[in-house]
Write a protein that holds these residues in place. Structure first.
Motif, short mmCIF file in Angstrom:
data_model
loop_
_atom_site.label_atom_id
_atom_site.label_comp_id
_atom_site.label_asym_id
_atom_site.label_seq_id
_atom_site.Cartn_x
_atom_site.Cartn_y
_atom_site.Cartn_z
N HIS A 1 14.63 -11.56 8.23
CA HIS A 1 13.33 -10.91 8.04
C HIS A 1 12.17 -11.89 8.15
N ASP A 2 12.42 -13.06 8.71
CA ASP A 2 11.41 -14.11 8.71
C ASP A 2 10.15 -13.75 9.51
N VAL A 3 10.26 -12.82 10.48
CA VAL A 3 9.08 -12.44 11.26
C VAL A 3 8.53 -11.08 10.85
N CYS A 4 9.10 -10.49 9.82
CA CYS A 4 8.68 -9.16 9.39
C CYS A 4 7.43 -9.23 8.53
N THR A 5 6.61 -8.21 8.62
CA THR A 5 5.43 -8.10 7.77
C THR A 5 5.39 -6.70 7.17
N VAL A 6 4.80 -6.61 5.98
CA VAL A 6 4.67 -5.31 5.33
C VAL A 6 3.26 -5.19 4.77
N SER A 7 2.68 -4.03 4.92
CA SER A 7 1.34 -3.76 4.41
C SER A 7 1.37 -2.43 3.65
N THR A 8 0.37 -2.24 2.79
CA THR A 8 0.31 -1.00 2.02
C THR A 8 -1.06 -0.35 2.17
N LYS A 9 -1.06 0.97 2.10
CA LYS A 9 -2.30 1.74 2.13
C LYS A 9 -2.34 2.60 0.88
N VAL A 10 -3.30 2.31 0.01
CA VAL A 10 -3.44 3.02 -1.26
C VAL A 10 -4.46 4.13 -1.09
N PRO A 11 -4.09 5.38 -1.36
CA PRO A 11 -5.05 6.47 -1.19
C PRO A 11 -6.14 6.46 -2.26
N ASN A 12 -7.27 7.03 -1.95
CA ASN A 12 -8.37 7.18 -2.90
C ASN A 12 -8.16 8.48 -3.66
N ALA A 13 -7.70 8.38 -4.90
CA ALA A 13 -7.32 9.56 -5.67
C ALA A 13 -8.49 10.52 -5.87
N GLU A 14 -9.67 9.97 -6.12
CA GLU A 14 -10.83 10.83 -6.37
C GLU A 14 -11.16 11.68 -5.14
N LYS A 15 -11.13 11.06 -3.97
CA LYS A 15 -11.41 11.81 -2.75
C LYS A 15 -10.32 12.83 -2.46
#
Length: 221
Positions: free
Chosen positions: A176-190
């Motif tokens: 997994h040395d070249v793998c990347t992970v990102s996250t997207k957190v939703p805006n609960a109020e919207k």
């Protein structure tokens, strides 16, 4: 261990996952809070093959879950009690795919039966943690054109499951040395102000929690 462990575990599970008893989606909002981390495992071809999930429950629910267990002199609880509690919860979560949704290139990835379930109790923090591993039936590659995305959430939103703020996702084994992970957190109020009626009634009501779930995206070039 308490003599009526089976009944106790059943009561705890129903209290936590009330959606299984038919919680009305229109009334759904979080009553239980979970801090989560996820470890990703890979095979030697850089394909994702399992997710190991750790759920740390809020203090109120943790106290409820262990209130009938005998406390040991050092403030902990019998590991056998905690292990059986995890077993009961995972057995009931099976039909809900352990609240996990994994897609590869937009297509659902089939998940296997959870393994390595267990629970620990932090006497100082007063919080219960449950861990378990959800394998993919077939390892999946996460390419730039077809990334893997996963969300872990309670469909009814009775339980709020959120990643911890710092270092929530780890890549722990395999290539997994070249793998990347990102996250997207939703805006609960919207989200609350923009939810369609279908989120509260009709066939789509059961996925209310998906609107509030953080999406993690994995790419392995």
């Amino acid at each position: 261990m308490t003599a009526n462990f089976g009944e106790r575990a059943r009561r705890v599970f129903v209290a936590l996952f009330l959606l299984l008893a038919g919680t009305a989606p229109a009334l759904a909002h979080p009553h239980v809070w979970i801090d989560m981390t996820v470890d990703l495992s890979f095979d030697n071809a850089k394909r994702l093959n399992a997710l190991t999930v750790a759920w740390t429950f809020d203090e109120f629910y943790s106290a409820f879950a262990v209130q009938d267990f005998k406390k040991l002199p050092d403030g902990r609880y019998d590991p056998a009690d905690l292990a059986k509690l995890a077993d009961v919860n995972l057995a009931n979560l099976k039909d809900w795919h352990y609240f996990a949704e994994v897609t590869a290139g937009g297509k659902p990835a089939k998940l296997g039966l959870a393994r390595n379930g267990g629970s620990t109790y932090d006497a100082k923090a007063g919080r219960l943690t449950m861990t378990f591993t959800v394998p993919l039936v077939s390892p999946v590659a996460a390419t730039a054109k077809a990334p893997i995305r996963f969300k872990i959430y309670d469909p009814s939103y009775y339980i709020a499951i959120d990643f911890v703020k710092t270092d929530p996702i780890h890549m722990i084994s395999g290539a997994h040395d070249v793998c990347t992970v990102s996250t997207k957190v939703p805006n609960a109020e919207k989200i609350w102000t923009g939810l369609p009626e279908s989120a509260f009634m009709g066939p789509k009501a059961v996925v209310l929690g998906s609107y509030f779930a953080t999406t993690a995206t994995l790419v392995c070039p």
